[in-house]
Design a protein around this motif. Structure first.
Motif, PDB file in Angstrom:
ATOM      1  N   PHE A 111       0.746  -1.251   0.172  1.00  0.00           N
ATOM      2  CA  PHE A 111      -0.042  -0.052   0.022  1.00  0.00           C
ATOM      3  C   PHE A 111       0.947   1.285   0.058  1.00  0.00           C
ATOM      4  O   PHE A 111       1.971   1.122   0.267  1.00  0.00           O
ATOM      5  CB  PHE A 111      -0.930  -0.088   1.271  1.00  0.00           C
ATOM      6  CG  PHE A 111      -2.341  -1.033   1.237  1.00  0.00           C
ATOM      7  CD1 PHE A 111      -2.385  -1.455   0.162  1.00  0.00           C
ATOM      8  CD2 PHE A 111      -2.862  -1.030   2.285  1.00  0.00           C
ATOM      9  CE1 PHE A 111      -3.660  -2.321   0.078  1.00  0.00           C
ATOM     10  CE2 PHE A 111      -4.030  -1.820   2.225  1.00  0.00           C
ATOM     11  CZ  PHE A 111      -4.228  -2.598   1.328  1.00  0.00           C
ATOM     12  N   HIS A 146      -4.028  -1.271  -8.934  1.00  0.00           N
ATOM     13  CA  HIS A 146      -4.623  -2.594  -8.744  1.00  0.00           C
ATOM     14  C   HIS A 146      -4.842  -3.335  -9.611  1.00  0.00           C
ATOM     15  O   HIS A 146      -6.020  -3.592 -10.241  1.00  0.00           O
ATOM     16  CB  HIS A 146      -5.735  -2.542  -7.374  1.00  0.00           C
ATOM     17  CG  HIS A 146      -5.973  -3.617  -6.708  1.00  0.00           C
ATOM     18  ND1 HIS A 146      -5.313  -4.867  -7.038  1.00  0.00           N
ATOM     19  CD2 HIS A 146      -6.626  -3.991  -5.825  1.00  0.00           C
ATOM     20  CE1 HIS A 146      -5.857  -5.752  -6.202  1.00  0.00           C
ATOM     21  NE2 HIS A 146      -6.700  -4.996  -5.612  1.00  0.00           N
ATOM     22  N   ARG A 177     -11.826   6.155   6.985  1.00  0.00           N
ATOM     23  CA  ARG A 177     -10.472   6.330   6.912  1.00  0.00           C
ATOM     24  C   ARG A 177      -9.980   6.824   5.460  1.00  0.00           C
ATOM     25  O   ARG A 177     -10.663   6.664   4.499  1.00  0.00           O
ATOM     26  CB  ARG A 177      -9.883   4.782   6.846  1.00  0.00           C
ATOM     27  CG  ARG A 177     -10.211   4.016   8.306  1.00  0.00           C
ATOM     28  CD  ARG A 177      -9.584   2.900   8.478  1.00  0.00           C
ATOM     29  NE  ARG A 177      -8.134   2.744   8.121  1.00  0.00           N
ATOM     30  CZ  ARG A 177      -7.616   1.476   7.536  1.00  0.00           C
ATOM     31  NH1 ARG A 177      -8.413   0.524   7.279  1.00  0.00           N
ATOM     32  NH2 ARG A 177      -6.649   1.813   7.254  1.00  0.00           N
ATOM     33  N   LEU A 179      -8.024   6.372   2.441  1.00  0.00           N
ATOM     34  CA  LEU A 179      -7.731   5.170   1.437  1.00  0.00           C
ATOM     35  C   LEU A 179      -6.907   5.241   0.472  1.00  0.00           C
ATOM     36  O   LEU A 179      -7.036   6.596  -0.178  1.00  0.00           O
ATOM     37  CB  LEU A 179      -9.110   4.535   0.987  1.00  0.00           C
ATOM     38  CG  LEU A 179      -9.810   3.887   2.062  1.00  0.00           C
ATOM     39  CD1 LEU A 179     -11.091   2.992   1.437  1.00  0.00           C
ATOM     40  CD2 LEU A 179      -9.243   2.961   3.004  1.00  0.00           C
ATOM     41  N   PRO A 180      -6.173   4.580  -0.311  1.00  0.00           N
ATOM     42  CA  PRO A 180      -5.167   4.741  -1.366  1.00  0.00           C
ATOM     43  C   PRO A 180      -6.091   5.058  -2.618  1.00  0.00           C
ATOM     44  O   PRO A 180      -7.400   5.032  -2.755  1.00  0.00           O
ATOM     45  CB  PRO A 180      -4.635   3.550  -1.601  1.00  0.00           C
ATOM     46  CG  PRO A 180      -4.809   2.678  -0.233  1.00  0.00           C
ATOM     47  CD  PRO A 180      -6.011   3.190   0.423  1.00  0.00           C
ATOM     48  N   VAL A 183      -7.107   1.730  -6.410  1.00  0.00           N
ATOM     49  CA  VAL A 183      -8.098   1.175  -7.196  1.00  0.00           C
ATOM     50  C   VAL A 183      -8.511   1.910  -8.502  1.00  0.00           C
ATOM     51  O   VAL A 183      -9.105   1.459  -9.528  1.00  0.00           O
ATOM     52  CB  VAL A 183      -9.298   0.431  -6.269  1.00  0.00           C
ATOM     53  CG1 VAL A 183     -10.413  -0.045  -6.968  1.00  0.00           C
ATOM     54  CG2 VAL A 183      -8.635  -0.543  -5.317  1.00  0.00           C
ATOM     55  N   LEU A 272     -14.532  -4.317  -3.146  1.00  0.00           N
ATOM     56  CA  LEU A 272     -14.479  -5.037  -1.722  1.00  0.00           C
ATOM     57  C   LEU A 272     -13.084  -4.741  -1.009  1.00  0.00           C
ATOM     58  O   LEU A 272     -11.952  -4.756  -1.666  1.00  0.00           O
ATOM     59  CB  LEU A 272     -14.998  -6.328  -1.723  1.00  0.00           C
ATOM     60  CG  LEU A 272     -16.398  -6.359  -2.309  1.00  0.00           C
ATOM     61  CD1 LEU A 272     -16.820  -7.993  -2.129  1.00  0.00           C
ATOM     62  CD2 LEU A 272     -17.531  -5.807  -1.573  1.00  0.00           C
ATOM     63  N   PRO A 273     -12.733  -4.596   0.087  1.00  0.00           N
ATOM     64  CA  PRO A 273     -13.922  -4.656   1.336  1.00  0.00           C
ATOM     65  C   PRO A 273     -14.910  -3.503   1.384  1.00  0.00           C
ATOM     66  O   PRO A 273     -14.282  -2.240   1.040  1.00  0.00           O
ATOM     67  CB  PRO A 273     -13.400  -4.918   2.558  1.00  0.00           C
ATOM     68  CG  PRO A 273     -12.096  -4.150   2.240  1.00  0.00           C
ATOM     69  CD  PRO A 273     -11.813  -4.272   0.889  1.00  0.00           C
ATOM     70  N   ARG A 275     -17.624  -0.588   3.333  1.00  0.00           N
ATOM     71  CA  ARG A 275     -18.326  -0.158   4.636  1.00  0.00           C
ATOM     72  C   ARG A 275     -20.030  -0.204   4.212  1.00  0.00           C
ATOM     73  O   ARG A 275     -20.202   1.019   3.498  1.00  0.00           O
ATOM     74  CB  ARG A 275     -17.921   1.085   5.017  1.00  0.00           C
ATOM     75  CG  ARG A 275     -16.094   1.023   5.185  1.00  0.00           C
ATOM     76  CD  ARG A 275     -15.864   0.048   6.545  1.00  0.00           C
ATOM     77  NE  ARG A 275     -14.548   0.232   6.821  1.00  0.00           N
ATOM     78  CZ  ARG A 275     -14.113   0.903   7.911  1.00  0.00           C
ATOM     79  NH1 ARG A 275     -14.883   1.274   8.884  1.00  0.00           N
ATOM     80  NH2 ARG A 275     -12.656   0.956   7.986  1.00  0.00           N
TER      81      ARG A 275
HETATM   82  C1  SN0 Z   1      -7.757  -1.110   0.186  1.00  0.00           C
HETATM   83  C2  SN0 Z   1      -7.823   0.272  -0.881  1.00  0.00           C
HETATM   84  O1  SN0 Z   1      -7.010   0.366  -1.750  1.00  0.00           O
HETATM   85  O2  SN0 Z   1      -8.752   1.008  -0.738  1.00  0.00           O
HETATM   86  C3  SN0 Z   1      -7.866  -2.130  -0.609  1.00  0.00           C
HETATM   87  C4  SN0 Z   1      -8.997  -2.239  -1.594  1.00  0.00           C
HETATM   88  C5  SN0 Z   1      -8.731  -3.735  -2.573  1.00  0.00           C
HETATM   89  N1  SN0 Z   1      -9.257  -0.951   0.877  1.00  0.00           N
HETATM   90  C6  SN0 Z   1      -9.015  -0.615   2.245  1.00  0.00           C
HETATM   91  O3  SN0 Z   1      -7.961  -0.623   2.713  1.00  0.00           O
HETATM   92  C7  SN0 Z   1     -10.314  -0.501   3.112  1.00  0.00           C
HETATM   93  C8  SN0 Z   1     -10.149  -0.536   4.761  1.00  0.00           C
HETATM   94  C9  SN0 Z   1     -11.137  -0.182   5.405  1.00  0.00           C
HETATM   95  O4  SN0 Z   1     -11.149   0.282   6.698  1.00  0.00           O
HETATM   96  O5  SN0 Z   1     -12.473  -0.215   5.075  1.00  0.00           O
END
Ligand code: SN0
Length: 314
Positions: A111, A146, A177, A179-180, A183, A272-273, A275
């Motif tokens: 990440f 990704h 949070r 997030l990266p 994706v 996924l994942p 919320r």
């Molecule tokens: C990662 C993201 O890149 O957004 C992985 C996705 C495949 N997602 C998360 O880290 C979600 C973490 C969370 O707390 O919901």
């Protein structure tokens, strides 16, 4: 194909999508291609789908697969020229070379820091692995992309599209949070290589890196974007310009059934994942319009298509 990190590594995208679809119809059709070969998957960050689907893909191709949580080994130094008298016990130069002795293919999940934008956008950790490994490297999600997810997404769109040129909307949604952007970046560059009407919608301030959004229509009006859409691809990301920051948690951006009703009987997609009832309402995720489980299913065949290409060129 040697390394797999972005759509730029794919010579013929439609052929790769078709390979995924063919392998899905007959997952064991190339079960001896990887016989006697070993794939090592290294995880610097959590993974559920990528870990299991890539392992399954390797098994379907007859490979042996070894998984390792990278946190269980020595702490690695990735910078060259460092005096290693602190906490890092092993340099990537040795580590990547050593893993290459045991593996015919190495998968890496890493990440972004979300603090050092230049370093993240140079995909420093993935590229240091590529530099010092002597076998092909497959990205299992890097700081900024990704690609296995994106290929699975394109397989899913191919299976469900009703027109030759579907309207595909990437919509930001709120998240607690930071997030990266990986994706979303990746999805854009992969969909951009197909025939689709691509639209991005996000609140002001959430512009993604220009290298990924060049030439794509962006609107801050989510409802307008949804009108007539065939696919709503939802993802939260933190700000690129105010790097790694959360600028909004506006729940008005959550995906709801009422917004899905604006689409052309559009399908809901998410890597996924997710919320529930923050990013997307239960009523959408539980509905017939949701493709999320099929996307996850297609992860296996996306990985299998890529591994098939790599094994064929080894
Ligand atoms: C990662 C993201 O890149 O957004 C992985 C996705 C495949 N997602 C998360 O880290 C979600 C973490 C969370 O707390 O919901």
């Amino acid at each position: 194909m040697k390394n797999f990190e972005s759509v730029a590594d794919v010579a013929q995208l439609s052929a790769l999508i078709q390979k995924g679809i063919d392998l899905k119809a007959d997952p064991l059709k190339a079960e001896s291609l990887g016989k006697g070969k070993t794939m090592v998957l290294l995880f610097f960050n959590p993974s559920l789908r990528t870990r299991l689907s890539t392992q399954k893909a390797g098994i379907n191709l007859g490979m042996s697969v070894i998984n390792m949580n990278a946190g269980q080994g020595w702490q690695l130094e990735f910078e060259d020229g460092k005096v290693m008298n602190m906490d890092k016990a092993e340099h990537i130069r040795e580590a990547a070379a050593v893993v290459s002795q045991y593996a015919d293919i190495i998968g890496i999940r890493t990440f972004p820091s979300l603090t050092d934008r230049d370093k993240d956008y140079s995909d420093f950790i993935l590229h240091q692995f590529m530099r010092y490994a002597s076998v092909p490297i497959v990205s299992l999600e890097s700081a900024i992309r990704h690609p296995l997810q994106s290929l699975a997404d394109l397989i899913t769109i191919e299976e469900h599209k009703k027109t030759a040129r579907p309207k595909v909307v990437l919509s930001w949604a709120p998240h607690p949070r930071a997030l990266p952007q990986a994706v979303s970046n990746s999805f854009l560059e992969w969909v951009n290589r197909t025939d689709a009407e691509l639209v991005i919608t996000h609140p002001e301030g959430y512009e993604l890196a220009p290298q990924f959004t060049q030439g794509i229509r962006i609107t801050h009006d989510q409802r307008e974007a949804f009108e007539g859409a065939d696919f709503i691809y939802t993802k939260n990301w933190s700000s690129f310009n105010q790097y790694g920051k959360i600028l909004s948690q506006d729940e008005a951006w959550m995906i709801t059934s009422e917004k899905m009703a604006l689409t052309n009987q559009g399908k809901f997609m998410h890597c996924l994942p997710v919320r529930r009832n923050v990013v997307v309402a239960d009523s959408v995720l539980n509905s017939e319009a949701s493709l999320v489980i099929e996307q996850a299913n297609n992860r296996t065949y996306a990985a299998q298509a890529v591994l098939h290409e790599i094994l064929n060129t080894q």
